[in-house]
Every structure is written in C-alpha cells, then in structure tokens.
Design a protein around this motif. Structure first.
Motif, PDB file in Angstrom:
ATOM      1  N   ALA A 166       0.865  -1.186   0.385  1.00 32.17           N
ATOM      2  CA  ALA A 166      -0.128  -0.343  -0.162  1.00 32.17           C
ATOM      3  C   ALA A 166       0.780   1.128   0.129  1.00 32.17           C
ATOM      4  O   ALA A 166       2.279   0.774  -0.296  1.00 32.17           O
ATOM      5  CB  ALA A 166      -1.097   0.134   1.020  1.00 32.17           C
ATOM      6  N   TYR A 167       0.418   2.168  -0.356  1.00 31.71           N
ATOM      7  CA  TYR A 167       1.004   3.543  -0.733  1.00 31.71           C
ATOM      8  C   TYR A 167      -0.067   4.975   0.178  1.00 31.71           C
ATOM      9  O   TYR A 167      -1.284   4.270  -0.179  1.00 31.71           O
ATOM     10  CB  TYR A 167       1.679   4.033  -2.191  1.00 31.71           C
ATOM     11  CG  TYR A 167       0.791   4.240  -2.996  1.00 31.71           C
ATOM     12  CD1 TYR A 167       0.041   2.736  -3.651  1.00 31.71           C
ATOM     13  CD2 TYR A 167       0.246   5.568  -3.892  1.00 31.71           C
ATOM     14  CE1 TYR A 167      -0.284   3.217  -5.095  1.00 31.71           C
ATOM     15  CE2 TYR A 167      -0.845   5.252  -4.662  1.00 31.71           C
ATOM     16  CZ  TYR A 167      -0.827   4.400  -5.373  1.00 31.71           C
ATOM     17  OH  TYR A 167      -1.740   4.362  -6.085  1.00 31.71           O
ATOM     18  N   SER A 168       1.016   5.875   0.103  1.00 29.60           N
ATOM     19  CA  SER A 168      -0.335   6.705   0.963  1.00 29.60           C
ATOM     20  C   SER A 168      -0.427   8.213   0.458  1.00 29.60           C
ATOM     21  O   SER A 168      -1.328   8.819  -0.050  1.00 29.60           O
ATOM     22  CB  SER A 168       0.772   7.000   2.361  1.00 29.60           C
ATOM     23  OG  SER A 168       1.526   8.015   2.451  1.00 29.60           O
ATOM     24  N   ARG A 198       4.197   2.196 -14.235  1.00 28.48           N
ATOM     25  CA  ARG A 198       3.570   3.486 -13.988  1.00 28.48           C
ATOM     26  C   ARG A 198       1.915   3.401 -14.134  1.00 28.48           C
ATOM     27  O   ARG A 198       1.391   2.752 -13.892  1.00 28.48           O
ATOM     28  CB  ARG A 198       3.536   4.453 -15.467  1.00 28.48           C
ATOM     29  CG  ARG A 198       5.325   4.308 -16.231  1.00 28.48           C
ATOM     30  CD  ARG A 198       5.696   5.222 -16.467  1.00 28.48           C
ATOM     31  NE  ARG A 198       7.424   5.245 -16.808  1.00 28.48           N
ATOM     32  CZ  ARG A 198       8.830   6.190 -16.124  1.00 28.48           C
ATOM     33  NH1 ARG A 198       7.283   6.528 -15.671  1.00 28.48           N
ATOM     34  NH2 ARG A 198       9.195   5.123 -16.653  1.00 28.48           N
ATOM     35  N   SER A 199       1.663   4.733 -13.680  1.00 25.58           N
ATOM     36  CA  SER A 199       0.565   4.870 -12.720  1.00 25.58           C
ATOM     37  C   SER A 199      -0.169   5.188 -13.484  1.00 25.58           C
ATOM     38  O   SER A 199      -2.215   4.833 -13.604  1.00 25.58           O
ATOM     39  CB  SER A 199       0.115   6.003 -11.753  1.00 25.58           C
ATOM     40  OG  SER A 199       0.192   7.703 -12.855  1.00 25.58           O
ATOM     41  N   ASN A 200      -0.585   5.310 -15.263  1.00 27.03           N
ATOM     42  CA  ASN A 200      -1.371   5.224 -16.274  1.00 27.03           C
ATOM     43  C   ASN A 200      -1.489   3.902 -16.837  1.00 27.03           C
ATOM     44  O   ASN A 200      -2.047   3.445 -17.806  1.00 27.03           O
ATOM     45  CB  ASN A 200      -0.407   6.453 -17.322  1.00 27.03           C
ATOM     46  CG  ASN A 200       0.879   5.169 -18.004  1.00 27.03           C
ATOM     47  OD1 ASN A 200       0.590   4.560 -17.496  1.00 27.03           O
ATOM     48  ND2 ASN A 200       0.723   5.934 -19.327  1.00 27.03           N
ATOM     49  N   ASN A 238      -3.829  -0.806  -7.638  1.00 22.53           N
ATOM     50  CA  ASN A 238      -5.104   0.327  -7.823  1.00 22.53           C
ATOM     51  C   ASN A 238      -5.090   1.329  -7.133  1.00 22.53           C
ATOM     52  O   ASN A 238      -4.706   1.403  -6.094  1.00 22.53           O
ATOM     53  CB  ASN A 238      -6.392  -0.781  -6.649  1.00 22.53           C
ATOM     54  CG  ASN A 238      -7.663  -0.980  -6.590  1.00 22.53           C
ATOM     55  OD1 ASN A 238      -7.916   0.355  -6.651  1.00 22.53           O
ATOM     56  ND2 ASN A 238      -8.315  -1.587  -6.449  1.00 22.53           N
ATOM     57  N   LYS A 239      -5.308   2.261  -7.757  1.00 23.87           N
ATOM     58  CA  LYS A 239      -5.091   3.170  -7.331  1.00 23.87           C
ATOM     59  C   LYS A 239      -6.617   3.849  -6.725  1.00 23.87           C
ATOM     60  O   LYS A 239      -5.890   5.170  -6.249  1.00 23.87           O
ATOM     61  CB  LYS A 239      -4.847   4.985  -8.677  1.00 23.87           C
ATOM     62  CG  LYS A 239      -3.735   4.242  -9.457  1.00 23.87           C
ATOM     63  CD  LYS A 239      -3.901   5.502 -10.633  1.00 23.87           C
ATOM     64  CE  LYS A 239      -4.209   5.017 -11.874  1.00 23.87           C
ATOM     65  NZ  LYS A 239      -4.221   3.271 -12.223  1.00 23.87           N
ATOM     66  N   THR A 240      -6.967   3.653  -6.631  1.00 25.34           N
ATOM     67  CA  THR A 240      -8.497   4.324  -6.080  1.00 25.34           C
ATOM     68  C   THR A 240      -8.298   3.535  -4.737  1.00 25.34           C
ATOM     69  O   THR A 240      -7.984   5.190  -3.850  1.00 25.34           O
ATOM     70  CB  THR A 240      -9.653   3.297  -6.727  1.00 25.34           C
ATOM     71  OG1 THR A 240      -9.779   3.797  -7.587  1.00 25.34           O
ATOM     72  CG2 THR A 240     -11.060   3.826  -6.239  1.00 25.34           C
ATOM     73  N   VAL A 241      -7.977   2.765  -3.932  1.00 18.96           N
ATOM     74  CA  VAL A 241      -7.430   2.539  -2.943  1.00 18.96           C
ATOM     75  C   VAL A 241      -5.400   2.317  -2.743  1.00 18.96           C
ATOM     76  O   VAL A 241      -5.182   2.101  -1.931  1.00 18.96           O
ATOM     77  CB  VAL A 241      -7.950   0.905  -2.375  1.00 18.96           C
ATOM     78  CG1 VAL A 241      -9.456   1.285  -3.009  1.00 18.96           C
ATOM     79  CG2 VAL A 241      -7.193   0.013  -3.248  1.00 18.96           C
TER      80      VAL A 241
END
Lengths: 114, 107
Positions: free
Chosen positions: B24-26, B51-53, B67-70
């Motif tokens: 997990a990341y913040s 990458r985040s895309n 999962n960028k949402t969480v």
C-alpha cells in the motif's frame, strides 16, 4: 554485467570514529545512491548524486555526508559513528533515465558500531 | 509523511502455488512503482515496474496490479518455485521502499 562494488562486506568501527564506505560502478552511470536497510523499515534513502560533485539529501541524511569526486565513485561518510548507525548500507547506480530496470545495487556493507 | 508499506512481513507458499504479495502507498500523486527481489547476501534486483497510467503489467511468471483508487499494488508470482524464496520490496520510484515481505517456498 553492470557491477556496483562496495569496498567492504563487513565493518566494525568504534563510536566516534570517522567511517568511509566506498562504492564504485563500472557502467558510466550518472546517478548514484546510498541507502541503509534495517529490519522492518526497508531501504531508506540517505543521499544521492546526479553528477560529479553534486549531491542531494534523501530522507535520512542526518549524521552522514557524501563525496562524489569521480563519476564512478560515490563515498558515504559517517563523521562520528554512533551505535544507531549500525546497519546494512546499500549503494546503487542508474543511468539518467531513472527507470527501475536500470538500477543496480551493490551487495551491501554491514556496519557495526560498538 | 508519505509512506510505502507492505501488508505482511512473511508469506509461506507451497511450490507450484501462486503467490500474492501486497503493498500500500499513501501518496496519491505517486506515478511509478517498482518491485524488487532480494536474495540473502545480495542487493535488491529489479523484477517489474508499473506506471500510474496502467492497471496491470505482466512479465515472465510475474504480474503487477495497481489499484489507484485504494492506493494498493500487488505482485503475483505464478507457479512459485524454490528459487523465488527471497525478500520482496515494493518501491515508489527509488525514494521510498516498503519494509519487505519474506517469501518462503515449501517443497
């Protein structure tokens, strides 16, 4: 193979000593990094350098300094070693692109300060 | 402050099973993540990045899901082998590393 060589595998130093950890890379990489690795804390970035004579602080620079006089060599200096600096120290290098697959780590120096 | 963390310090799996290591990341602005493998007595070695895309990236026997949402990413290792036994780190760029998960593969 890209090689990042750390001069010592194990070091034992006394409190108050000045300690030099040396790192040499042979792939003409622009970037070099020093981390310390502690159980439960992962790797923490101490200092990094993007070019000769340039240095940037990482997340935990206190108690450390660095020197990069030549492109292939990046030294980590503990001006006055303390017991809380007992740790595994890892050096890494990478080209300017900065992608993860370009990073190469050394095998580490385990420093014990008594 | 910003952090990257792993959910479990240890994971034990049977040879041939699939392994899933979570992280997990913040920082919601984080745009690049890397998974490393560290064998005993060696420095970390690159496994795969994302990458985040992207939501998913596959390599040889490994898949990373983002999962960028969480603010969560995972490393999946298919058909885990004894040679996969190591400590696995996720990292945000090369600035922030998780604490590592020690994967043990039982024969």
């Amino acid at each position: 193979d890209v090689k990042v060589t750390q001069s010592s595998r194990y070091l034992v130093k006394r409190t108050g000593e000045k300690v030099f950890l040396e790192c040499v890379q042979d792939m003409d990489h622009e970037n070099m990094f020093w981390y310390r690795q502690d159980p439960g804390l992962g790797l923490r970035l101490i200092y990094f350098s993007y070019d000769v004579k340039m240095k940037e602080k990482g997340d935990i620079p206190e108690g450390y300094s660095v020197s990069r006089e030549k492109k292939e060599r990046f030294s980590l200096i503990l001006e006055s070693a303390s017991t809380n600096q007992t740790s595994m120290y890892l050096c890494a290098s990478s080209p300017h692109t900065g992608t993860g697959d370009g990073y190469t780590f050394g095998s580490g120096t385990r420093l014990t300060v008594v | 402050g910003e952090s990257v963390g792993l959910h479990l310090p240890t994971l034990s799996v049977q040879e041939g099973d699939n392994s899933i290591i979570n992280c997990a990341y913040s920082n919601s602005a984080s745009d690049y993540f890397i998974w490393y493998k560290q064998e005993s007595g060696k420095g970390p070695q690159f496994i795969i990045d994302i990458r985040s895309n992207m939501d998913k990236r596959q390599g040889q026997r490994v898949t990373v899901l983002l999962n960028k949402t969480v603010k969560h990413l995972s490393l999946q290792i298919a058909a885990t082998q004894p040679g996969d036994s190591a400590v696995y780190f996720c990292a945000e760029r090369v600035q922030r590393f998780g604490a590592g998960t020690r994967l043990t593969v039982k024969p």
